[in-house]
Design an enzyme around this catalytic site. Sequence first.
Site, short mmCIF file in Angstrom:
data_model
loop_
_atom_site.label_atom_id
_atom_site.label_comp_id
_atom_site.label_asym_id
_atom_site.label_seq_id
_atom_site.Cartn_x
_atom_site.Cartn_y
_atom_site.Cartn_z
N LYS A 71 40.01 35.24 42.98
CA LYS A 71 39.55 36.44 43.69
C LYS A 71 38.19 36.17 44.34
O LYS A 71 37.28 35.63 43.70
CB LYS A 71 39.42 37.60 42.69
CG LYS A 71 38.74 38.83 43.23
CD LYS A 71 38.79 39.96 42.22
CE LYS A 71 37.51 40.18 41.45
NZ LYS A 71 36.37 40.65 42.22
N ASP A 98 39.07 40.78 47.60
CA ASP A 98 38.63 42.03 46.97
C ASP A 98 37.48 42.62 47.78
O ASP A 98 36.32 42.56 47.37
CB ASP A 98 38.20 41.70 45.53
CG ASP A 98 37.68 42.92 44.78
OD1 ASP A 98 37.98 44.06 45.18
OD2 ASP A 98 36.95 42.73 43.79
N LYS A 100 37.71 45.82 49.11
CA LYS A 100 37.75 47.29 48.92
C LYS A 100 37.53 48.04 50.23
O LYS A 100 36.56 48.78 50.38
CB LYS A 100 36.72 47.72 47.87
CG LYS A 100 36.97 47.12 46.49
CD LYS A 100 36.00 47.69 45.46
CE LYS A 100 36.24 47.17 44.06
NZ LYS A 100 35.97 45.75 43.86
N ASP A 103 37.99 52.99 55.38
CA ASP A 103 37.61 53.29 56.77
C ASP A 103 38.73 54.10 57.41
O ASP A 103 39.68 54.49 56.71
CB ASP A 103 37.38 51.96 57.52
CG ASP A 103 36.27 52.07 58.57
OD1 ASP A 103 36.31 53.06 59.33
OD2 ASP A 103 35.40 51.20 58.61
N ILE A 104 38.65 54.32 58.71
CA ILE A 104 39.71 55.08 59.37
C ILE A 104 41.00 54.24 59.35
O ILE A 104 40.94 53.00 59.23
CB ILE A 104 39.33 55.47 60.82
CG1 ILE A 104 39.02 54.23 61.65
CG2 ILE A 104 38.16 56.45 60.81
CD1 ILE A 104 38.84 54.52 63.13
N HIS A 106 43.20 53.06 61.45
CA HIS A 106 43.38 51.93 62.37
C HIS A 106 42.56 50.72 61.92
O HIS A 106 43.06 49.59 61.91
CB HIS A 106 42.98 52.36 63.79
CG HIS A 106 43.08 51.26 64.79
ND1 HIS A 106 44.30 50.79 65.26
CD2 HIS A 106 42.13 50.49 65.38
CE1 HIS A 106 44.08 49.80 66.11
NE2 HIS A 106 42.78 49.59 66.20
N THR A 157 35.02 51.76 37.85
CA THR A 157 34.76 51.88 36.41
C THR A 157 33.28 52.10 36.13
O THR A 157 32.90 52.41 35.01
CB THR A 157 35.27 50.64 35.65
OG1 THR A 157 34.87 49.48 36.36
CG2 THR A 157 36.77 50.65 35.48
N GLN A 228 30.18 44.91 30.92
CA GLN A 228 31.42 45.69 30.86
C GLN A 228 31.38 46.60 29.63
O GLN A 228 30.84 46.23 28.59
CB GLN A 228 32.64 44.75 30.78
CG GLN A 228 32.84 43.88 32.01
CD GLN A 228 33.41 44.63 33.21
OE1 GLN A 228 33.50 45.86 33.21
NE2 GLN A 228 33.79 43.90 34.23
N ARG A 249 33.36 36.09 34.13
CA ARG A 249 32.51 35.29 33.24
C ARG A 249 33.21 34.67 32.04
O ARG A 249 32.87 33.53 31.68
CB ARG A 249 31.30 36.14 32.81
CG ARG A 249 30.33 36.35 33.96
CD ARG A 249 29.43 37.55 33.77
NE ARG A 249 30.17 38.79 33.87
CZ ARG A 249 29.60 40.01 33.82
NH1 ARG A 249 28.30 40.11 33.69
NH2 ARG A 249 30.34 41.09 33.92
O1 C5P Z 1 32.73 38.70 34.67
P1 C5P Z 1 33.75 39.80 34.55
O2 C5P Z 1 35.02 39.39 33.86
O3 C5P Z 1 33.16 41.07 34.01
O4 C5P Z 1 34.16 40.08 36.08
C1 C5P Z 1 35.01 41.13 36.45
C2 C5P Z 1 35.28 41.10 37.90
O5 C5P Z 1 36.07 42.25 38.22
C3 C5P Z 1 34.05 41.17 38.80
O6 C5P Z 1 34.34 40.43 40.00
C4 C5P Z 1 33.91 42.64 39.12
O7 C5P Z 1 33.31 42.88 40.35
C5 C5P Z 1 35.39 43.04 39.18
N1 C5P Z 1 35.65 44.47 38.93
C6 C5P Z 1 35.27 45.13 37.77
N2 C5P Z 1 35.55 46.45 37.63
C7 C5P Z 1 36.22 47.12 38.57
C8 C5P Z 1 36.64 46.46 39.73
C9 C5P Z 1 36.35 45.11 39.87
O8 C5P Z 1 34.68 44.51 36.88
N3 C5P Z 1 36.52 48.39 38.39
#
Ligand code: C5P
Length: 270
Positions: A71, A98, A100, A103-104, A106, A157, A228, A249
């Site tokens: 990704k 990724d 995300k 936008d409009i 088109h 999240t 997280q 990570r």
């Molecule tokens: O290092 P880690 O496993 O926490 O990375 C999670 C990846 O998932 C990161 O690239 C983060 O931007 C992405 N991500 C996330 N939560 C979301 C959407 C994407 O942690 N809701």
Amino acid sequence: MPDLRFEFTLYCKKDDKGRLKTRNENTMNPLITDFQTPQQRTPVIVALDFANEKDTLGFVRNLDPALCQIKIGKELFTATGRNLAESLINQGFKLFLDLKYHDIPHTVAQACKVAADMGVWMVDMHASGGRRMMEAAAEAVAGYQTKPLLIGVTVLTSMEQSDLAEIGLNIAPEEQVIRLAKLAQSSGLDGVVCSAQEAAPLRRELGQDFVLVTPGIRLDVAGNNDDQRRIMTPAEALAAGSTYLVMGRPVTQAADPVAVLREVNRVANA
Ligand code: C5P
């Protein structure tokens, strides 16, 4: 020289999870002399959260496309652009772009077409962009022989109830996630990004085929979770109904990233 991969595909059928399966020993493609076990499922999408091309390529050199998907997010894409993404696709990796989009209709549809032209495997957009935006995106890639999976981002999240209230949404985050996921599905998207903790209710509501992409995966939930908060192990997330596990990570900073990937794949195929 025949294309052995193509021949092999012709000689196999897919099982209910889309994995290649040989018909039987006697009808095995005679062109395949070095037959190994049928392809194993790899649910992992490694988040290449690096700042530049050099660090990314240094890490990816040790990976194998059979072990994981990869990704690229906003930081790396803004730093390196299309060239690095295409070079990784050319190395055989399935790439989740990724970015995300939001936008409009088109603009998002055109961006998805560019992603499809690049050979991107998965691309995402904010489901809160609405039905017309998502339908335009789905229509834009419908004609491609290998179209990218279109994934909706529901509620970030990082947002909690008070953040939703501040933007005028007086609703519990999980309720909003389910609402947006249903909208994404009925607008023609293939799946959503969600927390693994939401995977079970979403799987119940949206059926077996809808793709659930879940970040926040940790090998040891009692260990270091970085930033997280709502985390699950790979086994827990898969049992809850996740299709793909986004892992940054825990893989990129592991002493032996390949060993981590092999272990998660072993669990996924057990
Ligand atoms: O290092 P880690 O496993 O926490 O990375 C999670 C990846 O998932 C990161 O690239 C983060 O931007 C992405 N991500 C996330 N939560 C979301 C959407 C994407 O942690 N809701």
